[in-house]
Scaffold this motif. Sequence first.
Motif, mmCIF file in Angstrom:
data_model
loop_
_atom_site.group_PDB
_atom_site.id
_atom_site.type_symbol
_atom_site.label_atom_id
_atom_site.label_comp_id
_atom_site.label_asym_id
_atom_site.label_seq_id
_atom_site.Cartn_x
_atom_site.Cartn_y
_atom_site.Cartn_z
ATOM 1 N N GLU A 99 -6.815 -22.468 18.996
ATOM 2 C CA GLU A 99 -6.589 -23.508 17.996
ATOM 3 C C GLU A 99 -6.919 -22.945 16.611
ATOM 4 N N GLY A 122 -9.139 -27.186 15.282
ATOM 5 C CA GLY A 122 -9.507 -28.215 16.249
ATOM 6 C C GLY A 122 -10.911 -28.740 16.060
ATOM 7 N N VAL A 194 -1.680 -24.882 17.296
ATOM 8 C CA VAL A 194 -2.028 -24.367 18.611
ATOM 9 C C VAL A 194 -1.165 -23.167 18.997
#
Length: 379
Positions: A99, A122, A194
Motif C-alpha cells: 500500500e 493505508g 495498492v
Amino acid sequence: MRLYEHEAKKIFRKFGISVPQGRVVSNPAEAREAVVELGKPVVLKAQVLVGGRGKAGGVKAAGSPEEAERKAAELLGVEMRGFKINKLLVEEKLDIARELYLGVTIDHTRGTPVVMASSEGGVDIEEVATKTPEKIALLHPDIRKGVREYETRRLIKQIGLKGRELLRTSSILWMLYRVFRAYNGEIAEINPLVITTDGNIVAVDARLNVDDHALFRHPEVEALRLERFESPLEREGQKRGVNFVDLKGSVAVMGNGAGLVMALLDAVKMVGGEPACFLDTGGGLSMERAESALDLLLMKADSDPDVKAIFFAFWFMITPAQEVTEGFINVIAKKKPQIPIIGVIQGVAADRAAEILEKAGIRCYPTIEEGVRAAVGVM
Ligand code: GDP
Ligand code: MN
C-alpha cells in the motif's frame, strides 16, 4: 466541497487512473445483486465524507451475495463519525501486496501546490509526517509549468520503487496532479494506492476536495452538491442563492447573516417555540433575492401545516433597506399570504423601512425579544 469516494473515483478513472470495478448501492438487495454482477468477492465501503472508515468498521469484506446483503444491512442507516451511511460502494476485493500513498494539496506557507508520495500507504498520513517525515517525498511544482513526468519519476524513485512499478506509479501521480488542477482541487489523494499480488496498481481509495469558490467552473460537481440536499425546499434554496435548512417547527425564521439567524433560532426556543427552518439570505441583498427568500418561506408555510408564523430580523448596513422592503412588498402583493409575518428591523434607515412594511401587513417590532414573543404567540 469534499466529494464522496465513488464520485472522486469516477473522475480519477476519466483521467486514466485505474480504480476497482464497483457499483454504488443504497439497499441490501442491491448489494447482493452487485456481487452477482461482479461475480467475485467484494468489499463494501460506507460512503461518508470522513476518512478512517477502515478503522471505524466502515469497510467490510464479503465473499458471497448473501454475505454482502447481510453486511450491507448492518452498515446502511448506521451513523459513522457523525454521518449517516446512506450508500455503499461495492467493489471487487483486491489482493494487496503493498500500500502506497499519493497526494496533492496546497502548501499554504508557500502558496503553491505540493505533490507527495510515500511508501507508507493505508495509514494516517499525518502520523507518517510527524513520526517518520523522511518517508514522504515532496515536490513543489511551478504551477505555470505543471508537473513534468521526470519529476514524478524522481519522487517515486525516492520512495523506493523500481522498474515497471516505478513508471506506472509515477504516471498515476502525474495524472493525479492533472485531476487536482483541472478541478481546482484543495486535496487530491490516493490512500492507499495498492500494488496487487498480480502486479496491478490500483487506487483503492480516492479523495478529491474542490474549492467551493470554483464550483461555478464545474457544473457537474455543482450538480452533485445539489443532489445532496434531501429536501426539495433546501435544493430550491440553493438555486435561489440563500442558505436554507429545513426543520420541524412552527416558526419559519429568516435573517441576513448566519450568526444572526442562529441567534434567532435560539431566541425562538428560549420563549418556548420551535423553529421551522433556518434561512440566511447573506449580506448585500438585491430586491430579487429578498423577494425570492420570503417567497421560499411562503412555500415552506404552504407545504408544512405546522408552520404558524414567519419571523425575520434584518440588520441594514451592507444590505440596503430599500431593496429588501421592495422585494417583500412585491411578494406580498403577488401571493397575499394569510400567515402572520413578523419582522424586526434595525440599522440604517430602519424606521422608514418598518413603516413601509407595516403598511404591507408585516408586524414590525423594535427588538428581537418582542418580535420573537409575538411570533411564538406567547404575548
Ligand atoms: P479509509 O479508512 O476511509 O481511508 O478507507 P480506505 O478505502 O482507505 O480503506 C481502508 C483499508 O481497507 C485500506 O487501507 C485497505 O487496507 C482495506 N481495503 C480496502 N479495499 C480493500 C480490498 O479490496 N482488499 C483488501 N484486502 N483490503 C482492502
Ligand atoms: Mn483511505
